[in-house]
Design a protein around this motif. Structure first.
Motif, PDB file in Angstrom:
ATOM      1  N   LYS A  28      -0.660  67.639  -8.381  1.00 20.02           N
ATOM      2  CA  LYS A  28       0.216  68.502  -9.179  1.00 20.02           C
ATOM      3  C   LYS A  28       1.626  67.908  -9.262  1.00 20.02           C
ATOM      4  CE  LYS A  28      -2.928  71.659  -9.780  1.00 20.02           C
ATOM      5  NZ  LYS A  28      -3.545  71.863 -11.125  1.00 20.02           N
ATOM      6  N   GLU A  29       2.116  67.731 -10.474  1.00 17.82           N
ATOM      7  CA  GLU A  29       3.421  67.109 -10.679  1.00 17.82           C
ATOM      8  C   GLU A  29       4.558  67.936 -10.084  1.00 17.82           C
ATOM      9  OE1 GLU A  29       4.145  66.202 -14.731  1.00 17.82           O
ATOM     10  OE2 GLU A  29       2.493  64.760 -14.914  1.00 17.82           O
ATOM     11  N   ARG A  30       4.415  69.246 -10.079  1.00 17.19           N
ATOM     12  CA  ARG A  30       5.517  70.097  -9.634  1.00 17.19           C
ATOM     13  C   ARG A  30       5.515  70.327  -8.113  1.00 17.19           C
ATOM     14  NH1 ARG A  30       4.181  72.473 -14.484  1.00 17.19           N
ATOM     15  NH2 ARG A  30       2.899  74.082 -13.516  1.00 17.19           N
ATOM     16  N   ILE A  31       4.578  69.671  -7.408  1.00 19.95           N
ATOM     17  CA  ILE A  31       4.547  69.787  -5.947  1.00 19.95           C
ATOM     18  C   ILE A  31       5.010  68.469  -5.331  1.00 19.95           C
ATOM     19  CG2 ILE A  31       3.130  70.155  -3.894  1.00 19.95           C
ATOM     20  CD1 ILE A  31       1.260  71.861  -5.550  1.00 19.95           C
ATOM     21  N   SER A  32       6.043  68.541  -4.523  1.00 18.94           N
ATOM     22  CA  SER A  32       6.518  67.383  -3.764  1.00 18.94           C
ATOM     23  C   SER A  32       6.160  67.589  -2.304  1.00 18.94           C
ATOM     24  CB  SER A  32       8.032  67.209  -3.903  1.00 18.94           C
ATOM     25  OG  SER A  32       8.402  67.066  -5.258  1.00 18.94           O
ATOM     26  N   ILE A  33       5.880  66.507  -1.598  1.00 16.98           N
ATOM     27  CA  ILE A  33       5.489  66.615  -0.191  1.00 16.98           C
ATOM     28  C   ILE A  33       6.419  65.754   0.655  1.00 16.98           C
ATOM     29  CG2 ILE A  33       3.643  66.307   1.495  1.00 16.98           C
ATOM     30  CD1 ILE A  33       1.635  66.603  -0.812  1.00 16.98           C
ATOM     31  N   LEU A  34       7.025  66.379   1.634  1.00 13.82           N
ATOM     32  CA  LEU A  34       7.918  65.701   2.569  1.00 13.82           C
ATOM     33  C   LEU A  34       7.179  65.621   3.907  1.00 13.82           C
ATOM     34  CD1 LEU A  34      10.866  64.603   2.576  1.00 13.82           C
ATOM     35  CD2 LEU A  34      11.559  66.829   3.495  1.00 13.82           C
ATOM     36  N   GLU A  35       6.634  64.454   4.208  1.00 19.02           N
ATOM     37  CA  GLU A  35       5.823  64.293   5.415  1.00 19.02           C
ATOM     38  C   GLU A  35       6.643  63.701   6.556  1.00 19.02           C
ATOM     39  OE1 GLU A  35       1.310  63.770   3.826  1.00 19.02           O
ATOM     40  OE2 GLU A  35       2.602  62.020   3.540  1.00 19.02           O
ATOM     41  N   ARG A  36       6.121  63.887   7.769  1.00 12.65           N
ATOM     42  CA  ARG A  36       6.792  63.424   8.987  1.00 12.65           C
ATOM     43  C   ARG A  36       8.192  64.037   9.131  1.00 12.65           C
ATOM     44  NH1 ARG A  36       4.685  62.360  12.935  1.00 12.65           N
ATOM     45  NH2 ARG A  36       5.780  60.494  13.656  1.00 12.65           N
ATOM     46  N   VAL A  37       8.315  65.298   8.723  1.00 15.91           N
ATOM     47  CA  VAL A  37       9.570  66.037   8.871  1.00 15.91           C
ATOM     48  C   VAL A  37       9.280  67.332   9.627  1.00 15.91           C
ATOM     49  CG1 VAL A  37      11.373  67.333   7.675  1.00 15.91           C
ATOM     50  CG2 VAL A  37      10.722  65.058   6.865  1.00 15.91           C
ATOM     51  N   GLN A  38       9.970  67.525  10.736  1.00 16.31           N
ATOM     52  CA  GLN A  38       9.775  68.698  11.587  1.00 16.31           C
ATOM     53  C   GLN A  38      10.864  69.726  11.313  1.00 16.31           C
ATOM     54  OE1 GLN A  38       8.666  67.737  15.551  1.00 16.31           O
ATOM     55  NE2 GLN A  38       9.154  69.727  16.410  1.00 16.31           N
ATOM     56  N   ILE A  39      10.454  70.851  10.740  1.00 16.81           N
ATOM     57  CA  ILE A  39      11.389  71.940  10.465  1.00 16.81           C
ATOM     58  C   ILE A  39      11.566  72.748  11.749  1.00 16.81           C
ATOM     59  CG2 ILE A  39      11.846  73.985   9.075  1.00 16.81           C
ATOM     60  CD1 ILE A  39      11.876  71.406   7.466  1.00 16.81           C
ATOM     61  N   VAL A  40      12.829  73.061  12.096  1.00 21.32           N
ATOM     62  CA  VAL A  40      13.072  73.733  13.372  1.00 21.32           C
ATOM     63  C   VAL A  40      13.778  75.085  13.258  1.00 21.32           C
ATOM     64  CG1 VAL A  40      13.058  71.618  14.744  1.00 21.32           C
ATOM     65  CG2 VAL A  40      15.200  72.397  13.729  1.00 21.32           C
ATOM     66  N   ASP A  41      14.453  75.344  12.156  1.00 19.24           N
ATOM     67  CA  ASP A  41      15.138  76.640  12.016  1.00 19.24           C
ATOM     68  C   ASP A  41      15.374  76.974  10.545  1.00 19.24           C
ATOM     69  OD1 ASP A  41      15.541  78.133  14.359  1.00 19.24           O
ATOM     70  OD2 ASP A  41      17.136  76.797  15.033  1.00 19.24           O
ATOM     71  N   TYR A  42      15.520  78.286  10.303  1.00 23.00           N
ATOM     72  CA  TYR A  42      15.846  78.749   8.964  1.00 23.00           C
ATOM     73  C   TYR A  42      17.353  78.698   8.735  1.00 23.00           C
ATOM     74  CZ  TYR A  42      11.127  80.698   9.296  1.00 23.00           C
ATOM     75  OH  TYR A  42       9.781  80.849   9.468  1.00 23.00           O
ATOM     76  N   ILE A  43      17.747  78.582   7.470  1.00 19.13           N
ATOM     77  CA  ILE A  43      19.139  78.734   7.074  1.00 19.13           C
ATOM     78  C   ILE A  43      19.299  80.158   6.568  1.00 19.13           C
ATOM     79  CG2 ILE A  43      21.000  77.915   5.591  1.00 19.13           C
ATOM     80  CD1 ILE A  43      19.445  75.263   5.307  1.00 19.13           C
ATOM     81  N   LEU A  44      20.187  80.898   7.178  1.00 18.71           N
ATOM     82  CA  LEU A  44      20.407  82.289   6.795  1.00 18.71           C
ATOM     83  C   LEU A  44      21.810  82.498   6.236  1.00 18.71           C
ATOM     84  CD1 LEU A  44      18.465  82.579   9.668  1.00 18.71           C
ATOM     85  CD2 LEU A  44      18.484  84.894   8.741  1.00 18.71           C
TER      86      LEU A  44
END
Length: 558
Positions: free
Chosen positions: A140-156
């Motif tokens: 899918k063209e509109r889906i980008s994938i960022l691999e080997r990235v560890q998300i650790v917290d939300y931005i509020l």
């Protein structure tokens, strides 16, 4: 660390079962851009990484959506979100056809109908189910994938989730990702308790060892409402290999027997999922173990099918038979319980959500194993939750803008501060092992027959708080170290909440899963309700909610 800002319409955290299906749904039904942030590689990540040999949530012949809800409610002793389970049931067969259309092989009989493995289960050749799903997403063209990235917290900002922060495990980059909507689909938590295969084999466990409770940890720290953590999941598995027992129990109708050859489950009560485990634990404790699945005498064709099934899904079991020059037809399969896990796909642990899969944090959705309230959703149920979240997001963000807020260095310094810490007295592995020892001995692990008491939980709570404090001084040399440190931190926060949930349910509702030695009986008069919590200023604040029926409409009041 080099700071990189990314903007997208929809951020999906976790490229597993629910995350991929959510992204796919958004891409197919809107023009919005989707970014999947995955700490591994989408092709082989999450619980489907090694494949699966059955679709275990399906409305089979003679079953209905209502009967599926009744089954889940009965097996879970009444503590389920019927509204959530019902919404899942309505989509199970549709998403099954969808994944089949993408290339999954579902076994069919001579009439062209799916081959059942039970009332709610059908057989598949699913060793490539994750690559099939990954291919659908990457196309899918509109889906980008960022691999080997560890998300650790939300931005509020103003009590709303507007993005998330993470770092690359491959290079020295810190990602600040802003979005109109954020979906947490990171899965449940393994590694909280001491495993029954310790040391070099510690990752030979039932649940994906790379699912560290990251989504739970982020939500807890951000103040999201959590539910059902005390409803732990403990799998009954083939001894040592931790291979599935359902393949044998359902595949060849093998019954559970003790060392004397006696069938034993029925004498402990109805054969619910947790009671089969509890009966096995009791038989071993009372000296009638080891316990087995009775397979001696199965036919040659049945044995071949079992070898084939395990080679596809859990090769260690087939290799064990081969190494010992035996097989299920000549030797019964010994069984045992695993360590406890916190997972919302089999039990009810996770974010407290509404019917649209919104969490109590505005702008944040949860789907799959990380979402609470709806046990036994398995693969297809996670698909449905991803789909529901996506449909809600498409409606909600039509006129929404991405935040133009910019973070200061002080806003992100806590994430990479471990690079600046001097090498301390402990490593992240030592902190993790200490946590597992505490949870095993004081919070109902394997060594305690899964039972716990209030006095022991108090000790566990104190020790976990000490370990959280110690984790602040851990030192990282590279991004791999940093990732492991955050894995430990997330697990510690899950453990902290879990202990308080176990303490709050002053009854025993699910044998082994929640075995309260101070209150050994079920108490419908006082505890036919949900145990929920919100973490604030270092304290887990526990409270109770009344049950929600299948036709009730529950919505958050932000």
């Amino acid at each position: 660390m080099e700071r990189v800002r990314l903007d997208t319409d929809v951020l999906v955290i976790g490229g597993g079962t629910a995350g991929c299906f959510c992204a796919l749904t958004v891409a197919e039904h809107s023009s919005f851009e989707v970014l999947i942030a995955e700490k591994a590689f989408v092709k082989r990540s999450g619980c489907l990484a090694a494949g699966v040999n059955a679709i275990n949530a399906y409305i089979g012949k003679g079953e209905t959506e209502a009967s599926f809800v009744d089954y889940v409610k009965k097996d879970s002793e009444g503590i389920v979100r019927e509204d959530l389970v019902f919404s899942i049931a309505k989509g199970l067969n549709r998403v099954t056809r969808k994944i089949e259309s993408l290339g999954l092989t579902i076994l069919k009989d001579e009439k062209g109908e799916y081959v059942g493995r039970g009332k709610r289960s059908i057989k598949i050749n699913g060793e490539n189910i994750k690559p099939i799903l990954a291919e659908a997403v990457t196309s899918k063209e509109r889906i980008s994938i960022l691999e080997r990235v560890q998300i650790v917290d939300y931005i509020l900002a103003n009590d709303e989730v507007i993005g998330a922060i993470g770092f690359s495990l491959a290079d020295n980059k810190l990602y600040e990702i802003f979005a109109k909507a954020v979906v947490c689909a990171t899965g449940g938590a393994a590694g909280i308790y001491k495993p029954n295969n310790p040391q070099f084999s510690r990752h030979k466990m039932w649940y994906s060892p790379f699912n560290t409770g990251a989504g739970y940890g982020m939500g807890i720290r951000a103040g999201a409402e959590m539910t059902g953590f005390e409803m732990r999941f403990i799998a009954l598995r083939c001894k040592d290999t931790i291979a599935p027992t359902g393949t044998i129990a359902q595949g060849v109708k093998a019954e559970q027997v003790n060392s004397k050859g006696e069938a034993y489950v029925s004498k402990y009560g109805k054969a619910t999922t947790y009671m089969r485990l509890y009966a096995t634990v009791r038989e071993n404790m009372e000296g009638r173990g080891p316990c087995y699945l009775k397979t001696v005498g199965v036919t040659e064709d049945q044995e071949k099918e079992l070898f084939k099934a395990y080679l596809n899904m859990a090769p260690a079991q087939a290799l064990k038979w081969a190494e010992n020059h035996t097989g299920p037809s000549s030797e019964n399969v010994e069984i045992e319980g695993t360590e406890p896990y916190i997972v919302g796909g089999h039990t009810a642990s996770g974010y407290w959500i509404d019917n649209n899969r919104k969490t109590t944090l505005k702008g944040l959705y949860a789907a799959g194993d990380v979402a609470g309230g709806s046990p036994k959703k398995y693969v297809t149920g996670c698909f449905v939750e991803g789909e529901i979240a996506a449909q809600s997001i498409i409606r909600e963000i039509q006129n929404k803008e991405i935040s133009d807020i910019h973070l200061d260095e002080k806003d992100v310094a806590y994430i990479h501060k471990f690079y600046s810490n001097k090498e301390g007295s402990y490593t992240y592995e030592e902190i993790e092992e200490a946590m597992q020892k505490v949870m095993d001995e004081y919070a109902g692990g394997i060594s305690q027959g899964y039972g716990y008491s209030s006095d022991k939980l108090k000790i566990a709570s104190k020790r976990i708080d000490e370990l959280i404090e110690l984790s602040d001084s851990l030192s990282a040399n590279d991004s791999n170290d940093l990732g492991k440190i955050w894995d430990v931190i997330d697990r510690l926060f899950v453990a902290k909440v879990l202990i308080q949930h176990l303490e709050a349910r002053k009854e025993t509702r699910w044998r082994c899963y929640q075995e309260n030695k101070d209150y050994p009986d079920k108490d419908d008069n006082h505890f036919l309700k949900y145990v929920n919590s919100i973490y604030k200023e270092g304290k887990v604040n526990v409270f109770y909610r009344e049950l929600i029926g299948r036709d009730d409409i529950y919505e958050h009041k932000y």
